[in-house]
Write a protein that holds these residues in place. Structure first.
Motif, short mmCIF file in Angstrom:
data_model
loop_
_atom_site.label_atom_id
_atom_site.label_comp_id
_atom_site.label_asym_id
_atom_site.label_seq_id
_atom_site.Cartn_x
_atom_site.Cartn_y
_atom_site.Cartn_z
N TYR A 117 -0.74 6.84 5.07
CA TYR A 117 0.19 6.28 4.43
C TYR A 117 1.45 7.48 4.04
O TYR A 117 2.68 7.02 3.98
CB TYR A 117 -0.24 6.08 2.77
N ARG A 118 0.90 8.64 3.88
CA ARG A 118 2.16 9.48 4.13
C ARG A 118 2.76 9.59 5.25
O ARG A 118 3.67 9.91 5.38
CB ARG A 118 1.43 11.15 3.91
N LEU A 119 1.92 9.44 6.47
CA LEU A 119 2.78 9.27 7.64
C LEU A 119 3.65 8.12 7.71
O LEU A 119 4.83 8.26 8.23
CB LEU A 119 1.51 9.21 8.93
N TYR A 120 3.26 7.17 6.96
CA TYR A 120 4.21 6.12 6.97
C TYR A 120 5.54 6.38 6.16
O TYR A 120 6.63 5.86 6.51
CB TYR A 120 3.25 4.94 6.35
N LEU A 121 5.18 6.94 5.06
CA LEU A 121 6.34 7.38 4.49
C LEU A 121 7.26 8.30 4.83
O LEU A 121 8.65 8.04 4.96
CB LEU A 121 5.82 8.10 2.89
N ALA A 142 3.90 -2.38 4.21
CA ALA A 142 5.10 -3.12 3.95
C ALA A 142 4.43 -4.20 2.77
O ALA A 142 5.59 -4.50 2.18
CB ALA A 142 5.86 -3.75 5.03
N SER A 143 3.30 -4.53 2.65
CA SER A 143 2.83 -5.50 1.77
C SER A 143 3.07 -4.99 0.27
O SER A 143 3.21 -5.98 -0.55
CB SER A 143 1.63 -5.92 2.07
N SER A 144 3.01 -3.88 0.34
CA SER A 144 3.46 -3.39 -1.24
C SER A 144 4.64 -2.57 -1.01
O SER A 144 4.95 -1.61 -0.35
CB SER A 144 2.34 -2.49 -1.82
N PRO A 145 5.50 -2.73 -2.16
CA PRO A 145 6.68 -2.18 -2.21
C PRO A 145 6.29 -0.42 -2.42
O PRO A 145 5.68 -0.34 -3.20
CB PRO A 145 7.05 -2.63 -3.44
N VAL A 146 7.18 0.13 -1.80
CA VAL A 146 7.06 1.77 -2.04
C VAL A 146 7.97 2.18 -3.08
O VAL A 146 9.07 2.07 -3.03
CB VAL A 146 7.31 2.37 -0.70
N PRO A 147 7.41 2.68 -4.08
CA PRO A 147 8.07 2.96 -5.22
C PRO A 147 8.90 4.28 -4.75
O PRO A 147 8.85 5.13 -3.86
CB PRO A 147 7.02 3.96 -6.10
N PRO A 148 10.27 3.95 -5.36
CA PRO A 148 11.45 4.77 -4.86
C PRO A 148 11.08 6.59 -4.95
O PRO A 148 11.48 7.16 -3.81
CB PRO A 148 12.46 4.81 -5.98
N HIS A 149 10.47 6.86 -6.08
CA HIS A 149 10.37 8.20 -5.89
C HIS A 149 9.17 8.78 -4.95
O HIS A 149 8.82 9.90 -4.83
CB HIS A 149 9.87 8.82 -7.43
#
Length: 227
Positions: A117-121, A142-149
């Motif tokens: 997930y970190r790689l994805y971010l 992508a199925s779950s929205p990534v919190p802005p922060h």
DNA sequence: CTAAGAATAT
DNA sequence: GATATTCTTA
């Protein structure tokens, strides 16, 4: 903040069999015995070939090989919610795992997923402009929205946690699931300094779900379908 | 000694 | 490619 009540929770589950059952059914390594890699409900009684010559000893649960975890969108959402709630700082495998409170979920499961997930971010921050960073691999993420922060280039110092932990609501639409007899859900990780966790006593009931994946029986923590 | 995180392995 | 396991380090 609303914490998930047992009814609100997704039928999070982990296919778990007791060491006793595993031995009795001669369930061992999937890569070696994938043809017999199955998880049985309390009613299904498989006819196992035979008992190995000298394998009558009880094997500790931690030594047993767990089936491969499948990260469903629902499970991933719980993961994201947990991370969001904890804040980047405290979002380490163990803590995430505890906040998720998914029965059977291990620290290693979370660690591996977190790494990915970190790689994805990271990969996502590169594409600030607007071009989508999708490669069919990121469908899950992508199925779950990534919190802005989450996308802060440098770690924040203050306000990094505040998002309420919103449980994934589930319209009791999952019917005839096989309810497994083995229930590992117990106050296993019930002592933590996190205030929220103290309120989460709930581990989720056990459902079993066999899923075909690349010819291998695999286990899911959620039933397929709606969200 | 525990566990995070990166590097590998399956 | 997804998840697991190993390895190094904090």
């Amino acid at each position: 903040m609303e914490l998930p009540s047992p009814e609100e929770l997704m039928p999070l589950s982990q296919t778990l069999i007791t060491p006793h059952l595993a031995i009795a059914f001669h369930i061992t390594n999937p890569s070696h015995n994938h043809h017999q890699q199955q998880y049985y409900s309390s009613q299904e009684t498989p006819q196992f070939p035979h008992q190995p010559p000298s394998a009558t000893e009880e094997e500790p649960a931690r030594t047993l090989k767990r089936p491969r975890l499948v990260w469903t969108p629902q499970l991933h959402k719980r993961f994201v919610d947990a991370v969001a709630h904890l804040g980047i700082k405290n979002a380490v495998p163990k803590t995430i795992m505890q906040l998720m409170s998914v029965d059977g979920l291990t620290r290693e499961n979370v660690a591996s997923h977190l790494q990915k997930y970190r790689l994805y971010l990271k990969r996502m921050q590169g594409l600030a402009g607007g071009s989508a960073a999708d490669s069919a691999t990121d469908h899950l993420f992508a199925s779950s929205p990534v919190p802005p922060h989450f996308l802060q280039t440098t770690a924040r110092s203050t306000s990094d946690h505040y998002l309420p932990f919103v449980p994934a609501l589930q319209q009791h639409r999952h019917h005839q699931q096989m309810v497994v007899a083995a229930h590992f859900g117990s106050p296993r990780n019930a002592h933590l300094e996190l205030p929220i966790l103290s309120r989460i006593g709930a581990s989720v009931p056990g459902y079993v779900e066999d899923v075909e994946s690349g010819g291998r029986k695999v286990l899911t923590l959620f039933p397929p379908g709606d969200d």
